[in-house]
Scaffold this motif. Structure first.
Motif, PDB file in Angstrom:
ATOM      1  N   GLY A  78       0.827  -1.198   0.000  1.00  0.00           N
ATOM      2  CA  GLY A  78       0.000   0.000   0.000  1.00  0.00           C
ATOM      3  C   GLY A  78       0.862   1.249   0.000  1.00  0.00           C
ATOM      4  O   GLY A  78       0.512   2.261  -0.627  1.00  0.00           O
ATOM      5  N   ASP A 119      -6.345   7.367  -0.641  1.00  0.00           N
ATOM      6  CA  ASP A 119      -5.760   6.182  -0.009  1.00  0.00           C
ATOM      7  C   ASP A 119      -6.947   5.330   0.418  1.00  0.00           C
ATOM      8  O   ASP A 119      -7.531   5.534   1.475  1.00  0.00           O
ATOM      9  CB  ASP A 119      -4.898   6.598   1.192  1.00  0.00           C
ATOM     10  N   CYS A 156      -5.825  -1.965  -1.172  1.00  0.00           N
ATOM     11  CA  CYS A 156      -4.992  -3.133  -0.840  1.00  0.00           C
ATOM     12  C   CYS A 156      -5.830  -4.405  -0.956  1.00  0.00           C
ATOM     13  O   CYS A 156      -6.929  -4.455  -0.405  1.00  0.00           O
ATOM     14  CB  CYS A 156      -4.462  -3.024   0.584  1.00  0.00           C
TER      15      CYS A 156
HETATM   16  C1  LIG Z   1      -4.775   3.570   5.441  1.00  0.00           C
HETATM   17  C2  LIG Z   1      -3.511   2.870   5.030  1.00  0.00           C
HETATM   18  N1  LIG Z   1      -2.871   3.260   3.930  1.00  0.00           N
HETATM   19  C3  LIG Z   1      -1.742   2.667   3.515  1.00  0.00           C
HETATM   20  C4  LIG Z   1      -1.194   1.617   4.219  1.00  0.00           C
HETATM   21  C5  LIG Z   1       0.089   0.993   3.747  1.00  0.00           C
HETATM   22  O1  LIG Z   1      -0.043  -0.331   3.347  1.00  0.00           O
HETATM   23  P1  LIG Z   1       1.228  -1.325   3.403  1.00  0.00           P
HETATM   24  O2  LIG Z   1       1.387  -1.709   4.839  1.00  0.00           O
HETATM   25  O3  LIG Z   1       0.802  -2.461   2.526  1.00  0.00           O
HETATM   26  O4  LIG Z   1       2.391  -0.587   2.875  1.00  0.00           O
HETATM   27  C6  LIG Z   1      -1.830   1.163   5.393  1.00  0.00           C
HETATM   28  C7  LIG Z   1      -1.235   0.070   6.172  1.00  0.00           C
HETATM   29  O5  LIG Z   1      -1.697  -0.334   7.198  1.00  0.00           O
HETATM   30  C8  LIG Z   1      -3.014   1.813   5.813  1.00  0.00           C
HETATM   31  O6  LIG Z   1      -3.652   1.439   6.927  1.00  0.00           O
END
Ligand SMILES: Cc1ncc(COP(=O)(O)O)c(C=O)c1O
Length: 349
Positions: A62, A175, A203
């Motif tokens: 993510g 996001d 994700c």
């Molecule tokens: C709202 C949000 N955005 C982005 C991410 C980033 O994802 P990743 O852990 O796969 O890098 C997270 C991870 O928990 C998240 O909660």
């Protein structure tokens, strides 16, 4: 290595299902650097279809998905991105954005549900006088809001913010790490949220239950440049079809069952509110997370509470100064009851 009877630390701890493992073993693969992996390509096409965007790009995390989308729409160091200060991009990823793209933020504080308003965004986009030194390139929203407890942002708020951003000639990124949870809770189609932003990421590795991966979605032209940035960031992951095969199952099957996670989180939230009065308001449990304030309610630091819960075999994490528990595909009704029993034991210390 930690092992729990019931692991509620995050919805990222899920194990691939038997169907996923079979699909992974049998996946058709190619070299994704060349755009040759048919399973990756299929996943990207489905992500684009579901979100209503022209194209999508499958990436390892993510964080990488957000960072590619930010880089795409950010002109360069000396400019700013508007975001809520506790949102993932402006907190956990703040150094990634600074190091990878020279991004600095103009932060706009949301309410207790993590929501920012169109008026706040308008104020943040106003040119400074007499010279417009502080130029904003992008507004970044988060839905569900992780730090605020998995709360859902209304699609009307997206529309209002989009309008303000458009008037100022500024792009909007979402996001949407857990956008399918937001959709399951609100009944608003993911494509409806996506229509109000220029780019979004989500994700498959969280509530949807895949082992690895996220998708950035936008125009075909953006994704062409996004692919170049992905390679630049070290994300050319060759025969990634092996895991994209699980991602495809997550994307098709995951959304259908998210309401079950939300019901279990609600049950857990109601029970914890009864066991530890004042720790949380069950009405705040909107999706698959509960956040319990143990400091205020039982004079126990969240870390100590999480450690004590761990002593009863139940995994929790500490986020935003609270004990966080997240339901997911590997959590059944009886696991929720085990977690409730652990809270009772910790409260009765
Ligand atoms: C709202 C949000 N955005 C982005 C991410 C980033 O994802 P990743 O852990 O796969 O890098 C997270 C991870 O928990 C998240 O909660």
């Amino acid at each position: 290595m930690k092992s729990f009877r019931v692991d509620l630390r995050s919805d990222t701890v899920t194990k691939p299902s038997a169907a996923m493992r079979k699909a992974m073993a049998e996946a058709e693969v190619g070299d994704d650097w060349f755009g040759d992996d048919p399973t990756v390509n299929r996943l990207q096409e489905r992500a684009a279809e579901i979100t209503g965007k022209e194209a999508a790009l499958y990436v390892p995390s993510g964080t990488m998905a957000n960072q590619i989308a930010l880089r795409l729409q950010f002109s360069g160091p000396g400019h700013l991105v508007v975001a809520e200060p506790l949102s993932h991009v402006a907190s956990t990823e703040v150094m990634s954005a600074a190091v990878l793209s020279g991004i600095a933020y103009r932060t706009v504080h949301g309410d207790r549900r993590g929501r920012i308003t169109a008026d706040q965004v308008r104020a943040a986009l106003e040119p400074d006088e007499p010279y417009d030194v502080e130029i904003v390139d992008l507004v970044c929203l988060e839905n569900t809001s992780g730090h605020a407890g998995g709360t859902v942002m209304d699609v009307e708020d997206f529309r209002a913010i989009r309008k303000v951003a458009e008037e100022a000639g500024v792009a909007v990124h979402l996001d949407g790490a857990r956008i399918f949870n937001a959709s399951a809770a609100s009944g608003v189609d993911v494509a409806e949220y996506a229509a109000e932003v220029d780019t979004l990421m989500f994700c498959v590795s969280k509530g949807l239950g895949a082992p690895i991966g996220s998708l950035v979605c936008g125009t075909a032209e953006q994704m062409r440049e996004g692919r170049r940035i992905k390679i630049l960031f070290g994300g050319a992951w060759r025969q990634a079809g092996v895991i994209a095969a699980a991602g495809l199952i997550a994307l098709e099957e995951g959304p259908k069952r998210l309401h079950e996670d939300h019901e279990r989180a609600r049950r857990l939230g109601e029970a914890v509110a009864e066991i530890v009065p004042g720790s949380l308001d069950p009405a705040d449990v909107e999706t698959n997370m509960i956040f319990a304030d143990t400091e205020a309610s039982m004079a126990m630091t969240p870390l100590e509470a999480a450690n004590r819960l761990e002593g009863h075999g139940v995994g929790a994490s500490v986020v935003s100064g609270k004990v966080r528990m997240v339901t997911h595909v590997d959590i059944a009704d009886e696991d929720v009851e085990t977690a409730i029993a652990a809270w009772k034991a910790v409260a009765a210390r």
